[in-house]
Design a protein around this motif. Sequence first.
Motif, PDB file in Angstrom:
ATOM      1  N   LEU A  25       0.823  -1.212   0.000  1.00  0.00           N
ATOM      2  CA  LEU A  25       0.000   0.000   0.000  1.00  0.00           C
ATOM      3  C   LEU A  25       0.858   1.264   0.000  1.00  0.00           C
ATOM      4  O   LEU A  25       0.502   2.269  -0.616  1.00  0.00           O
ATOM      5  CB  LEU A  25      -0.941  -0.017   1.205  1.00  0.00           C
ATOM      6  N   SER A  26       2.001   1.213   0.647  1.00  0.00           N
ATOM      7  CA  SER A  26       2.857   2.405   0.727  1.00  0.00           C
ATOM      8  C   SER A  26       3.401   2.809  -0.645  1.00  0.00           C
ATOM      9  O   SER A  26       3.792   3.960  -0.847  1.00  0.00           O
ATOM     10  CB  SER A  26       4.004   2.181   1.710  1.00  0.00           C
ATOM     11  N   ARG A  27       3.397   1.885  -1.617  1.00  0.00           N
ATOM     12  CA  ARG A  27       3.889   2.188  -2.957  1.00  0.00           C
ATOM     13  C   ARG A  27       2.781   2.628  -3.917  1.00  0.00           C
ATOM     14  O   ARG A  27       3.051   2.970  -5.067  1.00  0.00           O
ATOM     15  CB  ARG A  27       4.625   0.976  -3.524  1.00  0.00           C
ATOM     16  N   CYS A  28       1.537   2.620  -3.446  1.00  0.00           N
ATOM     17  CA  CYS A  28       0.417   3.022  -4.306  1.00  0.00           C
ATOM     18  C   CYS A  28       0.459   4.523  -4.550  1.00  0.00           C
ATOM     19  O   CYS A  28       0.704   5.302  -3.638  1.00  0.00           O
ATOM     20  CB  CYS A  28      -0.909   2.628  -3.671  1.00  0.00           C
ATOM     21  N   ARG A  29       0.202   4.921  -5.783  1.00  0.00           N
ATOM     22  CA  ARG A  29       0.254   6.329  -6.162  1.00  0.00           C
ATOM     23  C   ARG A  29      -1.093   6.871  -6.609  1.00  0.00           C
ATOM     24  O   ARG A  29      -1.239   8.058  -6.842  1.00  0.00           O
ATOM     25  CB  ARG A  29       1.275   6.529  -7.288  1.00  0.00           C
ATOM     26  N   VAL A  30      -2.079   6.006  -6.760  1.00  0.00           N
ATOM     27  CA  VAL A  30      -3.397   6.427  -7.224  1.00  0.00           C
ATOM     28  C   VAL A  30      -4.457   5.862  -6.289  1.00  0.00           C
ATOM     29  O   VAL A  30      -4.368   4.707  -5.861  1.00  0.00           O
ATOM     30  CB  VAL A  30      -3.654   5.924  -8.669  1.00  0.00           C
ATOM     31  N   CYS A  31      -5.428   6.699  -5.970  1.00  0.00           N
ATOM     32  CA  CYS A  31      -6.558   6.251  -5.148  1.00  0.00           C
ATOM     33  C   CYS A  31      -7.840   6.744  -5.796  1.00  0.00           C
ATOM     34  O   CYS A  31      -7.973   7.930  -6.101  1.00  0.00           O
ATOM     35  CB  CYS A  31      -6.435   6.805  -3.729  1.00  0.00           C
ATOM     36  N   GLU A  32      -8.756   5.810  -6.021  1.00  0.00           N
ATOM     37  CA  GLU A  32     -10.086   6.220  -6.474  1.00  0.00           C
ATOM     38  C   GLU A  32     -11.015   6.090  -5.279  1.00  0.00           C
ATOM     39  O   GLU A  32     -10.783   5.269  -4.384  1.00  0.00           O
ATOM     40  CB  GLU A  32     -10.565   5.369  -7.650  1.00  0.00           C
ATOM     41  N   HIS A  84      -6.886  -5.408 -10.396  1.00  0.00           N
ATOM     42  CA  HIS A  84      -7.564  -5.090  -9.136  1.00  0.00           C
ATOM     43  C   HIS A  84      -6.760  -4.043  -8.383  1.00  0.00           C
ATOM     44  O   HIS A  84      -5.548  -3.945  -8.549  1.00  0.00           O
ATOM     45  CB  HIS A  84      -7.658  -6.338  -8.248  1.00  0.00           C
ATOM     46  N   PRO A  85      -7.437  -3.301  -7.483  1.00  0.00           N
ATOM     47  CA  PRO A  85      -6.654  -2.423  -6.618  1.00  0.00           C
ATOM     48  C   PRO A  85      -5.747  -3.257  -5.716  1.00  0.00           C
ATOM     49  O   PRO A  85      -6.025  -4.435  -5.463  1.00  0.00           O
ATOM     50  CB  PRO A  85      -7.699  -1.672  -5.793  1.00  0.00           C
ATOM     51  N   VAL A  86      -4.680  -2.668  -5.252  1.00  0.00           N
ATOM     52  CA  VAL A  86      -3.793  -3.358  -4.306  1.00  0.00           C
ATOM     53  C   VAL A  86      -4.548  -3.600  -3.006  1.00  0.00           C
ATOM     54  O   VAL A  86      -4.518  -4.693  -2.440  1.00  0.00           O
ATOM     55  CB  VAL A  86      -2.518  -2.521  -4.055  1.00  0.00           C
ATOM     56  N   VAL A  87      -5.238  -2.577  -2.528  1.00  0.00           N
ATOM     57  CA  VAL A  87      -6.036  -2.660  -1.304  1.00  0.00           C
ATOM     58  C   VAL A  87      -7.356  -1.932  -1.531  1.00  0.00           C
ATOM     59  O   VAL A  87      -7.381  -0.869  -2.152  1.00  0.00           O
ATOM     60  CB  VAL A  87      -5.300  -2.024  -0.101  1.00  0.00           C
ATOM     61  N   SER A  88      -8.442  -2.527  -1.053  1.00  0.00           N
ATOM     62  CA  SER A  88      -9.757  -1.886  -1.039  1.00  0.00           C
ATOM     63  C   SER A  88     -10.092  -1.546   0.405  1.00  0.00           C
ATOM     64  O   SER A  88      -9.771  -2.312   1.319  1.00  0.00           O
ATOM     65  CB  SER A  88     -10.828  -2.816  -1.611  1.00  0.00           C
ATOM     66  N   VAL A  89     -10.739  -0.404   0.603  1.00  0.00           N
ATOM     67  CA  VAL A  89     -11.057   0.065   1.953  1.00  0.00           C
ATOM     68  C   VAL A  89     -12.503   0.539   1.994  1.00  0.00           C
ATOM     69  O   VAL A  89     -12.972   1.213   1.073  1.00  0.00           O
ATOM     70  CB  VAL A  89     -10.123   1.232   2.372  1.00  0.00           C
ATOM     71  N   VAL A  90     -13.205   0.179   3.069  1.00  0.00           N
ATOM     72  CA  VAL A  90     -14.539   0.694   3.336  1.00  0.00           C
ATOM     73  C   VAL A  90     -14.443   1.563   4.591  1.00  0.00           C
ATOM     74  O   VAL A  90     -13.955   1.109   5.627  1.00  0.00           O
ATOM     75  CB  VAL A  90     -15.557  -0.451   3.592  1.00  0.00           C
ATOM     76  N   LEU A  91     -14.888   2.800   4.481  1.00  0.00           N
ATOM     77  CA  LEU A  91     -14.978   3.703   5.623  1.00  0.00           C
ATOM     78  C   LEU A  91     -16.460   3.886   5.916  1.00  0.00           C
ATOM     79  O   LEU A  91     -17.202   4.411   5.079  1.00  0.00           O
ATOM     80  CB  LEU A  91     -14.317   5.052   5.310  1.00  0.00           C
ATOM     81  N   VAL A 127     -13.123   1.392   9.928  1.00  0.00           N
ATOM     82  CA  VAL A 127     -12.418   1.206   8.664  1.00  0.00           C
ATOM     83  C   VAL A 127     -12.187  -0.286   8.456  1.00  0.00           C
ATOM     84  O   VAL A 127     -11.733  -0.986   9.355  1.00  0.00           O
ATOM     85  CB  VAL A 127     -11.050   1.946   8.684  1.00  0.00           C
ATOM     86  N   LEU A 128     -12.496  -0.757   7.260  1.00  0.00           N
ATOM     87  CA  LEU A 128     -12.243  -2.140   6.865  1.00  0.00           C
ATOM     88  C   LEU A 128     -11.332  -2.110   5.645  1.00  0.00           C
ATOM     89  O   LEU A 128     -11.678  -1.498   4.625  1.00  0.00           O
ATOM     90  CB  LEU A 128     -13.558  -2.852   6.513  1.00  0.00           C
ATOM     91  N   GLY A 129     -10.177  -2.720   5.743  1.00  0.00           N
ATOM     92  CA  GLY A 129      -9.257  -2.828   4.617  1.00  0.00           C
ATOM     93  C   GLY A 129      -9.043  -4.289   4.267  1.00  0.00           C
ATOM     94  O   GLY A 129      -8.999  -5.139   5.156  1.00  0.00           O
ATOM     95  N   PHE A 130      -8.940  -4.593   2.978  1.00  0.00           N
ATOM     96  CA  PHE A 130      -8.700  -5.967   2.530  1.00  0.00           C
ATOM     97  C   PHE A 130      -8.019  -5.936   1.165  1.00  0.00           C
ATOM     98  O   PHE A 130      -8.053  -4.919   0.458  1.00  0.00           O
ATOM     99  CB  PHE A 130     -10.001  -6.782   2.477  1.00  0.00           C
ATOM    100  N   ARG A 131      -7.379  -7.046   0.817  1.00  0.00           N
ATOM    101  CA  ARG A 131      -6.735  -7.151  -0.497  1.00  0.00           C
ATOM    102  C   ARG A 131      -7.758  -6.852  -1.588  1.00  0.00           C
ATOM    103  O   ARG A 131      -8.882  -7.342  -1.551  1.00  0.00           O
ATOM    104  CB  ARG A 131      -6.173  -8.553  -0.712  1.00  0.00           C
ATOM    105  N   GLY A 132      -7.366  -6.084  -2.567  1.00  0.00           N
ATOM    106  CA  GLY A 132      -8.298  -5.636  -3.583  1.00  0.00           C
ATOM    107  C   GLY A 132      -8.800  -6.700  -4.535  1.00  0.00           C
ATOM    108  O   GLY A 132      -9.727  -6.442  -5.300  1.00  0.00           O
ATOM    109  N   ASP A 133      -8.222  -7.887  -4.513  1.00  0.00           N
ATOM    110  CA  ASP A 133      -8.682  -8.952  -5.413  1.00  0.00           C
ATOM    111  C   ASP A 133      -9.641  -9.929  -4.733  1.00  0.00           C
ATOM    112  O   ASP A 133      -9.998 -10.950  -5.322  1.00  0.00           O
ATOM    113  CB  ASP A 133      -7.492  -9.716  -6.009  1.00  0.00           C
ATOM    114  N   TRP A 157      -4.352   1.928  -5.937  1.00  0.00           N
ATOM    115  CA  TRP A 157      -3.763   1.307  -7.113  1.00  0.00           C
ATOM    116  C   TRP A 157      -2.284   1.644  -7.206  1.00  0.00           C
ATOM    117  O   TRP A 157      -1.867   2.737  -6.845  1.00  0.00           O
ATOM    118  CB  TRP A 157      -4.456   1.806  -8.376  1.00  0.00           C
ATOM    119  N   ALA A 158      -1.514   0.708  -7.755  1.00  0.00           N
ATOM    120  CA  ALA A 158      -0.088   0.951  -7.963  1.00  0.00           C
ATOM    121  C   ALA A 158       0.129   1.962  -9.078  1.00  0.00           C
ATOM    122  O   ALA A 158       1.090   2.714  -9.062  1.00  0.00           O
ATOM    123  CB  ALA A 158       0.628  -0.359  -8.301  1.00  0.00           C
TER     124      ALA A 158
END
Length: 170
Positions: A25-32, A84-91, A127-133, A157-158
């Motif tokens: 996640l620390s290397r991701c540069r894009v967030c939708e 897929h996104p690297v990580v998906s998050v629900v707030l 907050v719920l985070g999980f692998r994006g796939d 996303w990377a």
Amino acid sequence: PPPSNFLTQVARRLQETLSPAFPALSRCRVCEFWAHTRPPSSSLGHHLHFDCDERALDGAVVAAKRAGGKRQAHQTRDAANVRHPVVSVVLYLTSEGGSTIVVDQTPCSLGMSDLTGWKCPPEANRVLGFRGDLLHGVLPCAARGGGRRTTVMFGFWADDVVGGEGGRRG
């Protein structure tokens, strides 16, 4: 650069907070990001699905249909070609509605019979985070109270998901 708006600030804070659990996640540069709100009368949940680059997926399906019809279009949507996104998050912004369910099924593991799942009830500011796939959705629930289930989702996303001027950058 400094965050340009409040949601970008939230996205960066989520990235910082969740990076120990998801090092990539620390290397991701894009967030939708996008929001869902459901009225109490809509208690049927939300279908199970995979977060993916829908624009690229739609393009592959259109190309396959042109090449030979609907059957080939579905074959083109194979797991290896889906991003897929690297990580998906629900707030969760409210405590209303059905729980989010996440199962350890990916497009590459379709048909596997031994699945593990996690259920996360809505709670304001959770907050719920999980692998994006991973396969996920919202469970049906009994309508209670008068509040709406309101969430903001983030896909990290990377690289760019949409590209060009239509990209949603966070």
